[in-house]
Design a protein around this motif. Structure first.
Motif, PDB file in Angstrom:
ATOM      1  N   UNK A 172      28.450  -3.368  23.957  1.00 16.70           N
ATOM      2  CA  UNK A 172      28.584  -2.400  22.861  1.00 16.70           C
ATOM      3  C   UNK A 172      29.965  -2.532  22.216  1.00 16.70           C
ATOM      4  N   UNK A 173      31.000  -2.659  23.034  1.00 15.27           N
ATOM      5  CA  UNK A 173      32.365  -2.767  22.499  1.00 15.27           C
ATOM      6  C   UNK A 173      32.513  -4.038  21.660  1.00 15.27           C
ATOM      7  N   UNK A 174      31.938  -5.131  22.135  1.00 12.24           N
ATOM      8  CA  UNK A 174      32.022  -6.403  21.401  1.00 12.24           C
ATOM      9  C   UNK A 174      31.301  -6.293  20.056  1.00 12.24           C
ATOM     10  N   UNK A 175      30.113  -5.665  20.082  1.00 10.79           N
ATOM     11  CA  UNK A 175      29.354  -5.501  18.830  1.00 10.79           C
ATOM     12  C   UNK A 175      30.093  -4.566  17.870  1.00 10.79           C
ATOM     13  N   UNK A 176      30.650  -3.484  18.389  1.00  8.93           N
ATOM     14  CA  UNK A 176      31.377  -2.537  17.525  1.00  8.93           C
ATOM     15  C   UNK A 176      32.568  -3.206  16.863  1.00  8.93           C
ATOM     16  N   UNK A 177      33.180  -4.166  17.584  1.00  4.14           N
ATOM     17  CA  UNK A 177      34.341  -4.873  17.038  1.00  4.14           C
ATOM     18  C   UNK A 177      33.917  -6.007  16.103  1.00  4.14           C
ATOM     19  N   UNK A 178      32.600  -6.128  15.875  1.00  4.12           N
ATOM     20  CA  UNK A 178      32.112  -7.175  14.977  1.00  4.12           C
ATOM     21  C   UNK A 178      32.075  -8.546  15.627  1.00  4.12           C
ATOM     22  N   UNK A 179      32.177  -8.590  16.955  1.00  7.04           N
ATOM     23  CA  UNK A 179      32.207  -9.870  17.657  1.00  7.04           C
ATOM     24  C   UNK A 179      30.835 -10.414  17.999  1.00  7.04           C
ATOM     25  N   UNK A 180      30.822 -11.650  18.410  1.00  7.13           N
ATOM     26  CA  UNK A 180      29.621 -12.284  18.946  1.00  7.13           C
ATOM     27  C   UNK A 180      30.025 -12.949  20.261  1.00  7.13           C
ATOM     28  N   UNK A 218      15.374  12.758  26.512  1.00  7.65           N
ATOM     29  CA  UNK A 218      16.654  12.109  26.796  1.00  7.65           C
ATOM     30  C   UNK A 218      16.886  10.921  25.883  1.00  7.65           C
ATOM     31  N   UNK A 219      18.134  10.504  25.809  1.00  5.45           N
ATOM     32  CA  UNK A 219      18.510   9.396  24.922  1.00  5.45           C
ATOM     33  C   UNK A 219      18.807   8.146  25.731  1.00  5.45           C
ATOM     34  N   UNK A 220      18.524   7.001  25.168  1.00  8.24           N
ATOM     35  CA  UNK A 220      19.027   5.738  25.729  1.00  8.24           C
ATOM     36  C   UNK A 220      19.128   4.711  24.611  1.00  8.24           C
ATOM     37  N   UNK A 221      19.968   3.706  24.812  1.00  4.66           N
ATOM     38  CA  UNK A 221      20.088   2.637  23.826  1.00  4.66           C
ATOM     39  C   UNK A 221      18.717   1.979  23.640  1.00  4.66           C
ATOM     40  N   UNK A 222      18.434   1.489  22.447  1.00  4.90           N
ATOM     41  CA  UNK A 222      17.131   0.859  22.201  1.00  4.90           C
ATOM     42  C   UNK A 222      16.832  -0.229  23.226  1.00  4.90           C
ATOM     43  N   UNK A 223      15.577  -0.332  23.661  1.00  3.90           N
ATOM     44  CA  UNK A 223      15.238  -1.396  24.603  1.00  3.90           C
ATOM     45  C   UNK A 223      15.268  -2.759  23.915  1.00  3.90           C
ATOM     46  N   UNK A 224      15.208  -2.781  22.599  1.00  2.00           N
ATOM     47  CA  UNK A 224      15.428  -4.028  21.858  1.00  2.00           C
ATOM     48  C   UNK A 224      16.919  -4.339  21.850  1.00  2.00           C
ATOM     49  N   UNK A 225      17.269  -5.517  22.364  1.00  2.00           N
ATOM     50  CA  UNK A 225      18.682  -5.912  22.378  1.00  2.00           C
ATOM     51  C   UNK A 225      19.217  -6.019  20.950  1.00  2.00           C
ATOM     52  N   UNK A 226      18.437  -6.616  20.079  1.00  5.75           N
ATOM     53  CA  UNK A 226      18.897  -6.754  18.690  1.00  5.75           C
ATOM     54  C   UNK A 226      19.117  -5.387  18.046  1.00  5.75           C
ATOM     55  N   UNK A 227      18.228  -4.431  18.323  1.00  5.17           N
ATOM     56  CA  UNK A 227      18.389  -3.085  17.752  1.00  5.17           C
ATOM     57  C   UNK A 227      19.636  -2.407  18.318  1.00  5.17           C
ATOM     58  N   UNK A 228      19.914  -2.660  19.597  1.00  2.00           N
ATOM     59  CA  UNK A 228      21.132  -2.107  20.205  1.00  2.00           C
ATOM     60  C   UNK A 228      22.380  -2.664  19.524  1.00  2.00           C
ATOM     61  N   UNK A 229      22.409  -3.974  19.326  1.00  2.00           N
ATOM     62  CA  UNK A 229      23.571  -4.605  18.682  1.00  2.00           C
ATOM     63  C   UNK A 229      23.731  -4.067  17.259  1.00  2.00           C
ATOM     64  N   UNK A 230      22.620  -3.964  16.539  1.00  2.00           N
ATOM     65  CA  UNK A 230      22.699  -3.467  15.156  1.00  2.00           C
ATOM     66  C   UNK A 230      23.204  -2.031  15.122  1.00  2.00           C
ATOM     67  N   UNK A 231      22.725  -1.208  16.038  1.00  2.00           N
ATOM     68  CA  UNK A 231      23.157   0.193  16.090  1.00  2.00           C
ATOM     69  C   UNK A 231      24.652   0.280  16.400  1.00  2.00           C
ATOM     70  N   UNK A 232      25.111  -0.533  17.353  1.00  2.00           N
ATOM     71  CA  UNK A 232      26.541  -0.533  17.710  1.00  2.00           C
ATOM     72  C   UNK A 232      27.388  -1.034  16.540  1.00  2.00           C
ATOM     73  N   UNK A 233      26.922  -2.096  15.889  1.00  2.27           N
ATOM     74  CA  UNK A 233      27.682  -2.657  14.761  1.00  2.27           C
ATOM     75  C   UNK A 233      27.830  -1.646  13.637  1.00  2.27           C
ATOM     76  N   UNK A 234      26.791  -0.787  13.492  1.00  5.72           N
ATOM     77  CA  UNK A 234      26.828   0.236  12.443  1.00  5.72           C
ATOM     78  C   UNK A 234      27.617   1.464  12.888  1.00  5.72           C
ATOM     79  N   UNK A 235      28.187   1.386  14.079  1.00  4.71           N
ATOM     80  CA  UNK A 235      28.986   2.513  14.571  1.00  4.71           C
ATOM     81  C   UNK A 235      28.151   3.658  15.112  1.00  4.71           C
ATOM     82  N   UNK A 236      26.877   3.397  15.353  1.00  5.67           N
ATOM     83  CA  UNK A 236      25.975   4.458  15.798  1.00  5.67           C
ATOM     84  C   UNK A 236      25.966   4.634  17.303  1.00  5.67           C
ATOM     85  N   UNK A 237      25.364   5.730  17.723  1.00 11.72           N
ATOM     86  CA  UNK A 237      25.106   5.970  19.144  1.00 11.72           C
ATOM     87  C   UNK A 237      23.631   6.354  19.263  1.00 11.72           C
ATOM     88  N   UNK A 238      23.022   6.068  20.413  1.00 11.44           N
ATOM     89  CA  UNK A 238      21.592   6.368  20.536  1.00 11.44           C
ATOM     90  C   UNK A 238      21.342   7.868  20.684  1.00 11.44           C
TER      91      UNK A 238
END
Lengths: 334, 334
Positions: A118-126, B107-127
């Motif tokens: 999550x931290x890597x993705x938030x920082x725009x990293x790959x 309850x909340x959890x990060x998306x089970x899709x890895x790509x959706x998790x990365x996209x959510x984190x990159x957008x500064x979101x939380x689940x």
């Protein structure tokens, strides 16, 4: 033979899932101390033998030449979580040999630590190859090549001079032939050889005591296990079972997990080596099994045994954090 | 009895791990068509029975009142990956009942899709609870409460009017008593009941055919299974096995996975219901098992059977994408 159920997973009052496996414990004289299930069946050790695979790094003189201490040696034996401290240390190890991550042939993947991902993705990293959980081991391989003057291209392939050094160490320590018929490719592209489970128990009893080794190998083995026990976080990462198990008794317990439900471990004070495999490859079950086996072998230290028994019985939680079940060892591990 | 090994995982020429399990196939007259292993053992169905748990949504008139079509009904039966389309549709379903995500108790959890998790984190979101893989089911529960005039607070708890409606549907469809001694709490906080595996096979044969149901229930069951088969992506997500299996023969195969290695399935054209459980709870193994069972039952359609057989044998890859092994069904599933 069918291996016994060693770990159960409950939900409410019902056993929901069950995990079978085999456990082998040997002393340094090559005598079996505990055998559960079929310990003659060939098992890929995967990452559980990274400490053996790191012997050439020490024995070649590379570790001394590059000034590696406990931290670097622990990382060379690690399946790390790709947290910043792991990535930075692997980078520094490679730099000592005049290399960088472009030399790594392990492949890239997102950190196994969810928080680090999550931290890597938030920082725009790959992710890159440094985040690969095996990047410390591969950095050790590359440093060994650099110090020994071996061309490092293709260092992951069976037959490369580096892999031949690794195979020699594995055969010598385990006493088991590593042949082409039992060779597979590990997730990080290096060869992994399936040999009888008990060979790893025998091998780690030797790693812990040096019994039967040359003085140089005995010293290298002790140095590597001591480094892992001194720096457990670098061997794994935040919240990982290996860290909790080694921190439960600093300097007295060495453990290392491997993919597909494997554990290798050593108890230097008792001169014992341990190897286990969960039949179905589940890491959660292998963690419960090793904690229970350690609690049994260290039972004379009641406080430590109680702590290890607790680690062998993690709660199963709902998404709101309610305890809805648990993982527990069966009577076969009592 | 010890269940047979149904799926093996190979690396090189060696079997690295093995998964045991049980399979039950019944026709709508309640006759067993295929029984492998112990199908009398109580099993928690977890999310594999969401289509049964969604019957009250349709039967209460809530689905019609809120104008729900295939998409909403598929999501009500889903274990979705938390991708944007899933989150948006759950939000829209709740809005129809004048509710929002604050009403969800899963309850909340990060998306089970890895790509959706990365996209959510990159957008500064939380689940939040909408990303929970069960948010569609819970949205259906909340819509049922709203339409029926039932207070929705605590709707996840055993004994709440909504859960009593769900339990009635589960007991009636499976023909198995759902008692407190076999009640556990699911990951999303609702009750889940362990009943004999074969009860689910019998139940899904009824769901697929309506045999033995009232006309209203038969219609509701058909509508829910048809919705899932029409919108498989909404039942699961990008790259998920359930999508590939249902897309292999649109409208002919219903499948639904559940946590801890469970599958329920139905083949309407043959009037068959299917249920299986991998003993150790591994999802990868359950996916291989259901694909192999479907290939066997649909063997007269050679092209389809070949496609399903391919899905039953996924490659195991290294981190650089090399094929280093595979998962494969054993002869017990031939």
């Amino acid at each position: 033979m069918t291996n016994p159920v060693l770990v159960e997973v409950t939900r409410g009052a019902v056993v929901e899932s069950a995990h079978r496996g085999a456990v082998s414990v040997f002393d340094a004289d090559g005598r079996p101390v505990l055998e559960i299930g079929d310990t003659d069946r060939p098992v890929f050790p995967r990452s559980a033998v990274k400490a053996i695979q790191a012997l050439p790094l020490v024995e070649s003189g590379a570790a001394d030449a590059y000034g590696f201490g406990n931290r670097e040696l622990a990382l060379a034996c690690a399946s790390h979580s790709g947290e910043p401290a792991h990535v930075e240390l692997a980078t520094a190890m490679l730099a000592k040999a005049g290399l960088d991550r472009k030399a790594l042939e392990c492949g890239a993947h997102w950190p196994s630590s969810h928080d680090a991902t999550i931290a890597l993705a938030r920082a725009g990293g790959v992710p890159n190859a440094l985040h690969n959980n095996c990047s410390g081991k591969h950095s050790g391989f590359l440093c060994t090549c650099a110090h020994a003057g071996i061309s490092h291209g293709g260092y992951v392939k069976a037959g490369h001079a580096l892999q031949e050094m690794v195979r020699e160490a594995m055969q010598s320590v385990t006493g088991a032939a590593h042949d082409v018929d039992h060779c597979g490719t590990d997730g990080c592209s290096i060869p992994t050889y399936a040999v009888p489970l008990k060979s790893f128990a025998r091998g780690f009893a030797r790693m812990a005591t040096g019994r039967g080794f040359s003085p140089e190998r005995a010293k290298a083995a002790k140095r590597l296990l001591s480094a892992c026990m001194a720096e457990p976080f670098l061997v794994a990462g935040t919240g990982k079972a290996d860290v909790a198990l080694m921190q439960a008794a600093p300097g007295r317990i060495f453990v290392k997990t491997g993919a597909e439900g494997v554990y290798c471990a050593a108890l230097p004070e008792l001169g014992l080596g341990i190897a286990l495999k969960c039949d179905d490859g589940a890491g959660r079950a292998a963690e419960g099994m090793i904690a229970a086996v350690l609690a049994k072998l260290l039972g004379s230290d009641e406080a430590l045994a109680a702590r290890l028994t607790g680690l062998a019985r993690p709660a199963i939680e709902s998404r709101v954090g309610a305890k809805v079940g648990l993982l527990r060892p069966t009577a076969a591990l009592n």
